[in-house]
Design a protein around this motif. Structure first.
Motif, mmCIF file in Angstrom:
data_model
loop_
_atom_site.group_PDB
_atom_site.id
_atom_site.type_symbol
_atom_site.label_atom_id
_atom_site.label_comp_id
_atom_site.label_asym_id
_atom_site.label_seq_id
_atom_site.Cartn_x
_atom_site.Cartn_y
_atom_site.Cartn_z
ATOM 1 N N SER A 1 -9.994 -5.643 -4.014
ATOM 2 C CA SER A 1 -10.328 -4.232 -3.829
ATOM 3 C C SER A 1 -11.770 -3.970 -4.272
ATOM 4 O O SER A 1 -12.353 -4.714 -5.048
ATOM 5 C CB SER A 1 -9.347 -3.336 -4.576
ATOM 6 O OG SER A 1 -9.481 -3.513 -5.963
ATOM 7 N N THR A 2 -12.291 -2.888 -3.746
ATOM 8 C CA THR A 2 -13.645 -2.440 -4.036
ATOM 9 C C THR A 2 -13.571 -1.098 -4.715
ATOM 10 O O THR A 2 -12.726 -0.268 -4.380
ATOM 11 C CB THR A 2 -14.441 -2.318 -2.710
ATOM 12 O OG1 THR A 2 -14.478 -3.597 -2.073
ATOM 13 C CG2 THR A 2 -15.858 -1.832 -2.958
ATOM 14 N N ARG A 3 -14.477 -0.860 -5.664
ATOM 15 C CA ARG A 3 -14.583 0.446 -6.305
ATOM 16 C C ARG A 3 -15.492 1.319 -5.456
ATOM 17 O O ARG A 3 -16.580 0.910 -5.058
ATOM 18 C CB ARG A 3 -15.177 0.330 -7.713
ATOM 19 C CG ARG A 3 -14.282 -0.382 -8.699
ATOM 20 C CD ARG A 3 -13.087 0.409 -9.125
ATOM 21 N NE ARG A 3 -13.448 1.526 -10.001
ATOM 22 C CZ ARG A 3 -12.661 2.563 -10.231
ATOM 23 N NH1 ARG A 3 -11.477 2.633 -9.658
ATOM 24 N NH2 ARG A 3 -13.034 3.538 -11.027
ATOM 25 N N TYR A 4 -15.035 2.522 -5.185
ATOM 26 C CA TYR A 4 -15.775 3.478 -4.367
ATOM 27 C C TYR A 4 -15.956 4.788 -5.120
ATOM 28 O O TYR A 4 -15.159 5.131 -5.991
ATOM 29 C CB TYR A 4 -14.996 3.808 -3.089
ATOM 30 C CG TYR A 4 -14.939 2.704 -2.079
ATOM 31 C CD1 TYR A 4 -15.987 2.502 -1.180
ATOM 32 C CD2 TYR A 4 -13.836 1.862 -2.013
ATOM 33 C CE1 TYR A 4 -15.929 1.494 -0.234
ATOM 34 C CE2 TYR A 4 -13.775 0.849 -1.070
ATOM 35 C CZ TYR A 4 -14.824 0.663 -0.188
ATOM 36 O OH TYR A 4 -14.776 -0.343 0.748
ATOM 37 N N ALA A 5 -16.973 5.521 -4.706
ATOM 38 C CA ALA A 5 -17.126 6.913 -5.130
ATOM 39 C C ALA A 5 -16.960 7.781 -3.898
ATOM 40 O O ALA A 5 -17.512 7.479 -2.837
ATOM 41 C CB ALA A 5 -18.492 7.156 -5.754
ATOM 42 N N HIS B 1 -4.696 4.635 -3.015
ATOM 43 C CA HIS B 1 -5.829 4.099 -3.758
ATOM 44 C C HIS B 1 -5.470 3.971 -5.228
ATOM 45 O O HIS B 1 -4.650 4.724 -5.754
ATOM 46 C CB HIS B 1 -7.060 4.984 -3.566
ATOM 47 C CG HIS B 1 -7.392 5.190 -2.120
ATOM 48 N ND1 HIS B 1 -7.607 4.146 -1.243
ATOM 49 C CD2 HIS B 1 -7.516 6.312 -1.379
ATOM 50 C CE1 HIS B 1 -7.863 4.617 -0.037
ATOM 51 N NE2 HIS B 1 -7.802 5.937 -0.089
ATOM 52 N N GLY B 2 -6.106 3.014 -5.889
ATOM 53 C CA GLY B 2 -5.823 2.759 -7.293
ATOM 54 C C GLY B 2 -6.972 3.130 -8.196
ATOM 55 O O GLY B 2 -8.075 3.439 -7.739
ATOM 56 N N SER C 1 -9.978 0.462 -3.526
ATOM 57 C CA SER C 1 -9.297 0.324 -2.244
ATOM 58 C C SER C 1 -9.558 -1.057 -1.677
ATOM 59 O O SER C 1 -10.639 -1.616 -1.859
ATOM 60 C CB SER C 1 -9.804 1.381 -1.253
ATOM 61 O OG SER C 1 -9.206 1.194 0.013
ATOM 62 N N ALA C 2 -8.580 -1.574 -0.960
ATOM 63 C CA ALA C 2 -8.747 -2.847 -0.274
ATOM 64 C C ALA C 2 -9.537 -2.685 1.018
ATOM 65 O O ALA C 2 -10.017 -3.659 1.584
ATOM 66 C CB ALA C 2 -7.380 -3.471 0.017
ATOM 67 N N SER C 3 -9.692 -1.459 1.471
ATOM 68 C CA SER C 3 -10.435 -1.197 2.702
ATOM 69 C C SER C 3 -11.910 -1.488 2.496
ATOM 70 O O SER C 3 -12.473 -1.204 1.439
ATOM 71 C CB SER C 3 -10.272 0.263 3.135
ATOM 72 O OG SER C 3 -11.116 0.544 4.234
ATOM 73 N N GLY C 4 -12.536 -2.007 3.517
ATOM 74 C CA GLY C 4 -13.967 -2.234 3.483
ATOM 75 C C GLY C 4 -14.721 -1.270 4.367
ATOM 76 O O GLY C 4 -15.903 -1.449 4.622
#
Length: 182
Positions: free
Chosen positions: A2-6, A34-35, A50-53
């Motif tokens: 997963s990637t951290r997003y804002a 989302h986590g 999120s695992a989404s890219g």
């Protein structure tokens, strides 16, 4: 992985209008799957994993969910933590020497060509100044955004037409960088 997003929400919780309580925004992001969801301040800043890219798909999903939950549309920009760190690193102004209220970043939904601002006489607004970056505009406003004549000029519809844009002060940018570190 997963990637951290804002997630940067545009124009919420301003003067009591378009109210999106942060506790409800956290719940909504969790309901979307989302986590590690957290929010910062009351002005529409959230971070999540999120695992989404696909930041565009994440933003569109969040916009649909917000409208369904709160009954009004909200433009959202979603940016990965690595991008936010790159924005901070590329700042053309001496951020460490300035107060957070003196430096702002406007995030755009897509790259912005310098030609869009070519007709603006930037010298007329000195000591205020701006520079373009990758999908961002950096604004130095020594007396703060509320007193900035350059910010007013940059926000004119002729310059922003067709763009989704939302601004954050440097303190918020720095905090979001920290909150999105993997």
């Amino acid at each position: 992985m997963s990637t951290r997003y804002a997630a940067l929400l545009r124009g919420v919780n301003v003067s009591g209008r378009r109210r999106v309580p942060m506790v409800e925004l956290r719940t909504l992001l969790a309901e979307l799957g989302h986590g590690d969801v957290a929010t910062y301040l009351q002005s529409g800043n959230a971070v999540f994993s999120s695992a989404s890219g696909d930041e565009g798909a994440l933003a569109a999903e969040l916009e649909r969910a917000i409208e369904a939950r709160f009954g009004f549309p909200v433009d959202c920009l979603v940016r990965p933590g690595a991008y936010l760190a790159a924005v901070a690193d590329a700042c053309p102004f001496p951020a460490a020497e300035l107060e957070g209220k003196q430096l702002h970043v406007t995030f755009f939904d897509r790259p912005v060509d310098a030609a869009r601002f070519a007709g603006l006489d930037a010298a007329a607004y000195r000591p205020e100044s701006f520079r373009l970056g990758e999908r961002v505009l950096y604004l130095y406003a020594p007396d703060g955004l509320g007193r900035s004549k350059l910010a007013d000029a940059l926000g004119r519809p002729a310059l922003t037409r067709g763009l989704v844009a939302t601004s954050r002060n440097w303190n918020t940018v720095a905090e979001l960088v920290e909150m999105t570190r993997d």
